[in-house]
Design a protein around this motif. Structure first.
Motif, mmCIF file in Angstrom:
data_model
loop_
_atom_site.group_PDB
_atom_site.id
_atom_site.type_symbol
_atom_site.label_atom_id
_atom_site.label_comp_id
_atom_site.label_asym_id
_atom_site.label_seq_id
_atom_site.Cartn_x
_atom_site.Cartn_y
_atom_site.Cartn_z
ATOM 1 N N UNK A 39 -11.907 0.819 31.191
ATOM 2 C CA UNK A 39 -11.904 -0.564 31.638
ATOM 3 C C UNK A 39 -10.510 -1.186 31.609
ATOM 4 N N UNK A 40 -9.612 -0.677 30.780
ATOM 5 C CA UNK A 40 -8.264 -1.243 30.697
ATOM 6 C C UNK A 40 -7.525 -1.106 32.028
ATOM 7 N N UNK A 41 -7.388 0.119 32.603
ATOM 8 C CA UNK A 41 -6.706 0.186 33.899
ATOM 9 C C UNK A 41 -7.461 -0.550 35.001
ATOM 10 N N UNK A 42 -8.795 -0.563 34.920
ATOM 11 C CA UNK A 42 -9.590 -1.287 35.908
ATOM 12 C C UNK A 42 -9.248 -2.770 35.890
ATOM 13 N N UNK A 43 -9.228 -3.359 34.720
ATOM 14 C CA UNK A 43 -8.920 -4.787 34.594
ATOM 15 C C UNK A 43 -7.501 -5.059 35.074
ATOM 16 N N UNK A 44 -6.554 -4.181 34.725
ATOM 17 C CA UNK A 44 -5.180 -4.361 35.174
ATOM 18 C C UNK A 44 -5.060 -4.262 36.691
ATOM 19 N N UNK A 45 -5.743 -3.286 37.297
ATOM 20 C CA UNK A 45 -5.696 -3.135 38.752
ATOM 21 C C UNK A 45 -6.310 -4.335 39.463
ATOM 22 N N UNK A 46 -7.470 -4.760 38.997
ATOM 23 C CA UNK A 46 -8.145 -5.890 39.643
ATOM 24 C C UNK A 46 -7.326 -7.165 39.468
ATOM 25 N N UNK A 47 -6.777 -7.387 38.283
ATOM 26 C CA UNK A 47 -5.951 -8.565 38.050
ATOM 27 C C UNK A 47 -4.727 -8.545 38.952
ATOM 28 N N UNK A 140 -18.831 16.396 34.508
ATOM 29 C CA UNK A 140 -18.845 16.330 35.973
ATOM 30 C C UNK A 140 -19.419 14.995 36.455
ATOM 31 N N UNK A 141 -20.444 14.499 35.774
ATOM 32 C CA UNK A 141 -20.995 13.182 36.121
ATOM 33 C C UNK A 141 -19.943 12.093 35.932
ATOM 34 N N UNK A 142 -19.241 12.130 34.798
ATOM 35 C CA UNK A 142 -18.218 11.120 34.526
ATOM 36 C C UNK A 142 -17.099 11.218 35.561
ATOM 37 N N UNK A 143 -16.665 12.436 35.879
ATOM 38 C CA UNK A 143 -15.607 12.628 36.865
ATOM 39 C C UNK A 143 -16.059 12.118 38.235
ATOM 40 N N UNK A 147 -14.376 9.184 40.409
ATOM 41 C CA UNK A 147 -13.965 9.428 41.796
ATOM 42 C C UNK A 147 -14.606 8.414 42.734
ATOM 43 N N UNK A 148 -15.873 8.087 42.507
ATOM 44 C CA UNK A 148 -16.545 7.075 43.322
ATOM 45 C C UNK A 148 -15.862 5.723 43.166
ATOM 46 N N UNK A 149 -15.563 5.342 41.941
ATOM 47 C CA UNK A 149 -14.882 4.073 41.696
ATOM 48 C C UNK A 149 -13.509 4.031 42.342
ATOM 49 N N UNK A 150 -12.749 5.119 42.223
ATOM 50 C CA UNK A 150 -11.425 5.176 42.849
ATOM 51 C C UNK A 150 -11.559 5.111 44.370
ATOM 52 N N UNK A 151 -12.521 5.838 44.906
ATOM 53 C CA UNK A 151 -12.717 5.828 46.356
ATOM 54 C C UNK A 151 -13.058 4.456 46.879
ATOM 55 N N UNK A 153 -12.311 1.594 45.417
ATOM 56 C CA UNK A 153 -11.128 0.757 45.233
ATOM 57 C C UNK A 153 -10.107 1.031 46.326
ATOM 58 N N UNK A 154 -9.850 2.300 46.605
ATOM 59 C CA UNK A 154 -8.864 2.679 47.632
ATOM 60 C C UNK A 154 -9.348 2.278 49.025
ATOM 61 N N UNK A 155 -10.654 2.379 49.274
ATOM 62 C CA UNK A 155 -11.205 2.013 50.583
ATOM 63 C C UNK A 155 -11.041 0.519 50.825
ATOM 64 N N UNK A 156 -11.334 -0.303 49.831
ATOM 65 C CA UNK A 156 -11.193 -1.755 49.991
ATOM 66 C C UNK A 156 -9.728 -2.138 50.107
ATOM 67 N N UNK A 157 -8.835 -1.368 49.456
ATOM 68 C CA UNK A 157 -7.416 -1.677 49.525
ATOM 69 C C UNK A 157 -6.884 -1.363 50.931
#
Length: 159
Positions: A39-47, A140-143, A147-151, A153-157
């Protein structure tokens, strides 16, 4: 676009993090802390994106509060610049329908399990618990989740 070296680093970091999450025992402080680390990098990226977006919006309207105002029946600024575009209904429709279907399946299985054996009507969470007993599968589930979250985020960017 992220270069190949950075992709390799991101994938390696994601794999390491997924392994760390996978080896923790569920519902322990170690598991909670390990999961919370993401959540730390997520909060930093969103902020950062929110700050950058507000700066872009302010630069488009010149820092004034007159965006969308009308003088003699004409808008001072085009409405597309006056307000940042949010997701449209067509963007959200598939997500809403998918989540509604997932919730319906989960609730149907949950309530059907009251009348009989829980193994006859497993919920998605109980199926996951059964499969995730293996550290490899859990990792594998966590990865995949990362990957879904990054995808997303990158798609919306990019749009």
């Amino acid at each position: 676009m992220v270069r190949t070296g950075k992709w390799v680093g991101l994938v390696a970091l994601g794999a390491l993090y997924s392994w760390l999450v996978a080896i923790t025992r569920p519902f322990t402080i170690a598991a909670d802390v390990t999961v919370a680390i993401a959540f730390v990098p997520f909060v930093l990226l969103v902020t950062g994106r929110l700050i950058a977006g507000s700066r872009i919006a302010r630069s488009r309207i010149g820092g004034s509060r007159i965006a969308g105002s009308r003088i003699a029946g004409q808008s001072i600024l085009p409405s597309s610049e006056a307000q940042p575009a949010g997701p449209s209904w067509s963007d959200l429709r598939s997500w809403v329908l998918g989540l509604a279907l997932l919730a319906a399946v989960e609730l149907t299985s949950y309530f059907a399990g009251f009348s009989g054996d829980r193994h006859d009507f497993p919920t998605l969470s109980s199926l996951y618990d059964e499969v995730a007993r293996s550290h490899v599968v859990k990792g594998l589930f966590v990865f995949g989740w990362l990957a879904l979250g990054w995808g997303l985020f990158a798609w919306r960017q990019a749009s």
